[in-house]
Design a protein around this motif. Sequence first.
Motif, PDB file in Angstrom:
ATOM      1  N   MET A 396      -4.581  -8.420  -1.963  1.00 37.71           N
ATOM      2  CA  MET A 396      -5.107  -7.055  -2.082  1.00 37.71           C
ATOM      3  C   MET A 396      -4.015  -6.037  -1.756  1.00 37.71           C
ATOM      4  SD  MET A 396      -8.295  -5.256  -0.041  1.00 37.71           S
ATOM      5  CE  MET A 396      -9.514  -6.420  -0.657  1.00 37.71           C
ATOM      6  N   LYS A 397      -3.853  -5.075  -2.632  1.00 35.67           N
ATOM      7  CA  LYS A 397      -2.870  -4.012  -2.447  1.00 35.67           C
ATOM      8  C   LYS A 397      -3.573  -2.778  -1.911  1.00 35.67           C
ATOM      9  CE  LYS A 397       0.509  -1.160  -4.948  1.00 35.67           C
ATOM     10  NZ  LYS A 397       1.050  -0.823  -6.293  1.00 35.67           N
ATOM     11  N   LEU A 398      -3.083  -2.261  -0.796  1.00 35.21           N
ATOM     12  CA  LEU A 398      -3.716  -1.110  -0.154  1.00 35.21           C
ATOM     13  C   LEU A 398      -2.832   0.126  -0.301  1.00 35.21           C
ATOM     14  CD1 LEU A 398      -4.953  -2.778   3.159  1.00 35.21           C
ATOM     15  CD2 LEU A 398      -6.190  -2.508   1.016  1.00 35.21           C
ATOM     16  N   SER A 399      -3.457   1.269  -0.562  1.00 36.90           N
ATOM     17  CA  SER A 399      -2.694   2.500  -0.704  1.00 36.90           C
ATOM     18  C   SER A 399      -3.621   3.696  -0.567  1.00 36.90           C
ATOM     19  CB  SER A 399      -2.005   2.551  -2.075  1.00 36.90           C
ATOM     20  OG  SER A 399      -1.367   3.797  -2.281  1.00 36.90           O
ATOM     21  N   LEU A 400      -3.086   4.816  -0.054  1.00 39.72           N
ATOM     22  CA  LEU A 400      -3.791   6.088  -0.166  1.00 39.72           C
ATOM     23  C   LEU A 400      -3.526   6.580  -1.587  1.00 39.72           C
ATOM     24  CD1 LEU A 400      -3.057   7.866   3.236  1.00 39.72           C
ATOM     25  CD2 LEU A 400      -5.204   6.881   2.459  1.00 39.72           C
ATOM     26  N   LEU A 401      -4.540   6.613  -2.418  1.00 42.86           N
ATOM     27  CA  LEU A 401      -4.357   6.839  -3.845  1.00 42.86           C
ATOM     28  C   LEU A 401      -3.911   8.265  -4.133  1.00 42.86           C
ATOM     29  CD1 LEU A 401      -7.541   4.984  -5.146  1.00 42.86           C
ATOM     30  CD2 LEU A 401      -5.212   4.090  -4.963  1.00 42.86           C
ATOM     31  N   ALA A 521       4.899   9.925   2.873  1.00 41.66           N
ATOM     32  CA  ALA A 521       5.141   9.658   4.296  1.00 41.66           C
ATOM     33  C   ALA A 521       3.826   9.455   5.033  1.00 41.66           C
ATOM     34  CB  ALA A 521       5.932  10.803   4.909  1.00 41.66           C
ATOM     35  N   GLU A 522       2.819  10.265   4.715  1.00 41.36           N
ATOM     36  CA  GLU A 522       1.525  10.122   5.366  1.00 41.36           C
ATOM     37  C   GLU A 522       0.882   8.777   5.038  1.00 41.36           C
ATOM     38  OE1 GLU A 522      -0.905  13.469   4.422  1.00 41.36           O
ATOM     39  OE2 GLU A 522       0.448  14.914   5.366  1.00 41.36           O
ATOM     40  N   THR A 523       1.015   8.359   3.777  1.00 41.65           N
ATOM     41  CA  THR A 523       0.484   7.047   3.390  1.00 41.65           C
ATOM     42  C   THR A 523       1.149   5.932   4.178  1.00 41.65           C
ATOM     43  OG1 THR A 523      -0.022   7.800   1.146  1.00 41.65           O
ATOM     44  CG2 THR A 523       0.190   5.431   1.471  1.00 41.65           C
ATOM     45  N   LYS A 524       2.460   6.007   4.279  1.00 44.76           N
ATOM     46  CA  LYS A 524       3.206   4.980   5.010  1.00 44.76           C
ATOM     47  C   LYS A 524       2.811   4.966   6.485  1.00 44.76           C
ATOM     48  CE  LYS A 524       7.952   3.496   6.032  1.00 44.76           C
ATOM     49  NZ  LYS A 524       7.825   2.132   5.468  1.00 44.76           N
ATOM     50  N   ASP A 525       2.728   6.135   7.098  1.00 45.76           N
ATOM     51  CA  ASP A 525       2.367   6.220   8.515  1.00 45.76           C
ATOM     52  C   ASP A 525       0.925   5.776   8.752  1.00 45.76           C
ATOM     53  OD1 ASP A 525       4.881   7.173   9.035  1.00 45.76           O
ATOM     54  OD2 ASP A 525       4.283   9.285   9.046  1.00 45.76           O
ATOM     55  N   PHE A 526       0.039   6.155   7.833  1.00 43.89           N
ATOM     56  CA  PHE A 526      -1.370   5.782   7.936  1.00 43.89           C
ATOM     57  C   PHE A 526      -1.520   4.266   7.865  1.00 43.89           C
ATOM     58  CE2 PHE A 526      -5.664   5.104   6.323  1.00 43.89           C
ATOM     59  CZ  PHE A 526      -6.417   6.008   7.040  1.00 43.89           C
ATOM     60  N   ASN A 527      -0.875   3.663   6.868  1.00 43.25           N
ATOM     61  CA  ASN A 527      -0.971   2.207   6.714  1.00 43.25           C
ATOM     62  C   ASN A 527      -0.348   1.468   7.887  1.00 43.25           C
ATOM     63  OD1 ASN A 527      -2.289   2.501   4.288  1.00 43.25           O
ATOM     64  ND2 ASN A 527      -0.476   2.194   3.033  1.00 43.25           N
ATOM     65  N   ILE A 598      -6.506  -0.696  -3.709  1.00 41.88           N
ATOM     66  CA  ILE A 598      -7.695  -0.355  -2.934  1.00 41.88           C
ATOM     67  C   ILE A 598      -7.293   0.695  -1.911  1.00 41.88           C
ATOM     68  CG2 ILE A 598      -9.560  -1.254  -1.498  1.00 41.88           C
ATOM     69  CD1 ILE A 598      -9.382  -2.461  -4.344  1.00 41.88           C
ATOM     70  N   THR A 599      -8.095   1.745  -1.801  1.00 44.35           N
ATOM     71  CA  THR A 599      -7.755   2.791  -0.842  1.00 44.35           C
ATOM     72  C   THR A 599      -7.633   2.193   0.559  1.00 44.35           C
ATOM     73  OG1 THR A 599      -8.343   5.017  -0.109  1.00 44.35           O
ATOM     74  CG2 THR A 599     -10.153   3.456  -0.392  1.00 44.35           C
ATOM     75  N   SER A 600      -6.597   2.554   1.260  1.00 43.28           N
ATOM     76  CA  SER A 600      -6.162   1.793   2.428  1.00 43.28           C
ATOM     77  C   SER A 600      -7.148   1.793   3.592  1.00 43.28           C
ATOM     78  CB  SER A 600      -4.799   2.318   2.919  1.00 43.28           C
ATOM     79  OG  SER A 600      -4.849   3.699   3.152  1.00 43.28           O
ATOM     80  N   TRP A 601      -8.018   2.797   3.689  1.00 40.80           N
ATOM     81  CA  TRP A 601      -8.964   2.839   4.813  1.00 40.80           C
ATOM     82  C   TRP A 601     -10.200   1.980   4.567  1.00 40.80           C
ATOM     83  CZ3 TRP A 601     -13.834   4.521   3.642  1.00 40.80           C
ATOM     84  CH2 TRP A 601     -13.996   5.348   2.516  1.00 40.80           C
ATOM     85  N   LEU A 602     -10.392   1.551   3.303  1.00 43.34           N
ATOM     86  CA  LEU A 602     -11.661   0.925   2.948  1.00 43.34           C
ATOM     87  C   LEU A 602     -11.897  -0.457   3.561  1.00 43.34           C
ATOM     88  CD1 LEU A 602     -14.166   1.585   1.298  1.00 43.34           C
ATOM     89  CD2 LEU A 602     -13.125   0.409  -0.639  1.00 43.34           C
ATOM     90  N   PRO A 603     -10.913  -1.373   3.582  1.00 40.55           N
ATOM     91  CA  PRO A 603     -11.202  -2.707   4.124  1.00 40.55           C
ATOM     92  C   PRO A 603     -11.743  -2.677   5.555  1.00 40.55           C
ATOM     93  CG  PRO A 603      -9.173  -2.775   2.883  1.00 40.55           C
ATOM     94  CD  PRO A 603      -9.570  -1.330   2.967  1.00 40.55           C
TER      95      PRO A 603
END
Length: 773
Positions: A396-401, A521-527, A598-603
């Motif tokens: 599963m690939k996670l990302s803030l879309l 940057a926010e996506t990277k920090d969030f993940n 998949i949006t990163s917060w969802l799992p």
Amino acid sequence: MARRRNLAASMGGWSARNRKTAVAAWLLFVVLSVVIGGMLGSKELKDSDMTPGESGRAEKIIEDAGVEDPSSEMLLFTSASVAAQDPGFKAAVDDVLAKVQASGVVENIRSPYTAEGAISADGKSALAQFDVMGKPDDAVDKLDPILDAVKAGQAAHPDLKIEQLGDATSEKWFDDTIGNDFKTAEWTAVPLALGILLIAFGAVVAALLPVVLALTAFIAASMGLLVLASRLVPTEDVTMSVMLLIGLAVGVDYCLFYIRREREERAKGRDPERALAIAAATSGRSVLISGVTVMVAMAGMMFTGLGQFQSMAMGTIIVVFTAMLGSVTVLPALLSMLGDKVDAGKIPGLGRMRRPSPDGGKFWGAILRTVLKRPLAWTVVAGGLLIALTIPALDMKLSLLPLDKELPKSEPIVQTYKHVNEKFPGGPAPAQVVISADDINAAGFQAALTDFKKRVADNPTLFTNQIEVRTFPDKNDVMQINVPFTGADDGKSLSTLRDDVVPATFGKVEGVDAPVAGDYAETKDFNHQLDKTTPIAFGFVLLFAFLLMLVSFRSLAIALTAIVLNLLSVGAAYGVLALVFQHGYGDFLVGTDAPGAITSWLPLFLFVVLFGLSMDYHVFVVSRIREAYDKGMSTNDAVAFGVRSTAGVVTSAAVIMVAVFAVFGTLSMQQMKQMGVGLAVAVLLDATIIRAILLPAVMGLLGERNWYLPKWLGWLPQMDHGAGEDDEVATPHREPVLAGAHAAPYQPGYGDPYGQDGHDVSGSSRIPRPPVG
């Protein structure tokens, strides 16, 4: 042996006996919650609360400085035949910008002919930028005259294509489209739930009661309580939607569990008072266990350290607590008040559904007889299917879309975003270097700024030359530098900026802090934050769910089985999400094109929600099994009886949940689609494959080992899974019997665990067991 009474039975009994007081107290609680919440107003999350790492530090600098990044807009001018440097093209751009300036609500216009890097590489496009005057929160209200000016410019120059994109236009689109989406979903889910309840109960009053309670009392009171809780855990808008989604689902389900058991007991000939007491002691207890499990599961999100997760967790905990409390207090009081009137408004042809259906008994009896005859084979088949569905989740690939993945491709705002990004890579979402310094006008700082610009220019494969330096009025200690990435390798661009360019320039100036923010940057920090905290959240949920099940059922096997089965349902939901939204199989069925991630917060969100909601069914079914076992049935007979007797209510509850969640799968935003599909699929699998096949197969395979509890855990409290007073309790002078003088006779299809015969297999020759250890 002392008579055992459980908390739910005590609460339900008191409410039924003091029904006016219970209803009045509940109404007062709801009114006070709503009024006080309305008077205080909620405390909203700040951007820095929702952003971890360097990105959060950058947001904090802006907040502490008391400045606001202005709402920025951009205009993309494109011609299919004329170059951007053509005098006619330039004159058209100047005319449009003059019209925009004349709107009186813009400032800081940057013409593409004076800003560096604002002409596209192919020479056919030009990018102009400007800010909306005033506070960013008010920018949408000032957008109409700007849109009118751009429209007039387009009419005056039809040979040019003019597209607008920015903070205000994006917010307006979200307000108009997403706001309407949520309203449609919210008001579609309610009629769906009501329609399903009408079929389940066959009577208007009985169907309306759960929906009215869920909407008015459970959800309205919860919204008020959330305002109070926001003093400790600030909230955000999406929390309200999640509360409605979960509140409607669990609120209706809890009422459904309670009402169906009360009607079932009345169908056996119990008087209304006794039927209500049995429902309180059995279904009420299941509601308490389920509610606590959901709340504990949601508390796991508190460990993320992310404000939006903590807000959703707090909101869900509040709405589940309110639904749970109302189901075991005001609901029995209302049922006591209504009496036979709860069946008012019978629907022709459906009224018969108030009694257990013999046909339904035969159907479930046939399934259970087959499953329990070969439990190992069915365990392998059902478990293998769920494991197979889980396999796609392994990659599963996670990302803030980004915007073009989050929203439908057909939307004009998405097309504009893509066009800007194609012509000016990184333009719509540049990296942001937010600087806190003693004095940005000092010679040392200015030298570092010059060096910074040079180092960025020396990396043309990573950064474009569209650097924008922003200062703020009356502030000489804060600066923001926007640095667009080329898109060749955003990961390398960010690391180069953070680890090389910034330390080598601003990092050498004393008193300067220069964190790098921006979408990537926010996506990277969030993940990164999720990667650190998700194992803690998972561990917390698993541990406490296990302990709750262990204490509730005093069985090591039941607790372990519950954990494994719920993990299987969550894993299968992950796998379906990966198949649909990452790999694109069947994505057209939900009206979307797979975004490839998949949006990163969802799992994490799905895990805690599904783990809690799955326990609804598990607790309800296993409680009925344990109740039958404690009354004297063998384990296999108890399993068959428990699953068959709860099949109707579990099916109705599952259909409601699937319908409510599926509605959210129709929204425009990908993250809402993914959330709705994930929840709906998991509940569907849970109520069918797991509860109908895998649970009885595993319990049939374990046999008497289902009730194993190590001696060293014998101190755990004994809990009554039955109706309490209906079961005679053993004394030194009298042997108990199952059907005592105060019990109504069993109806055909009830005593037989498979629902085939009319006789009572648990008659006076069987001795009820006390809750075993």
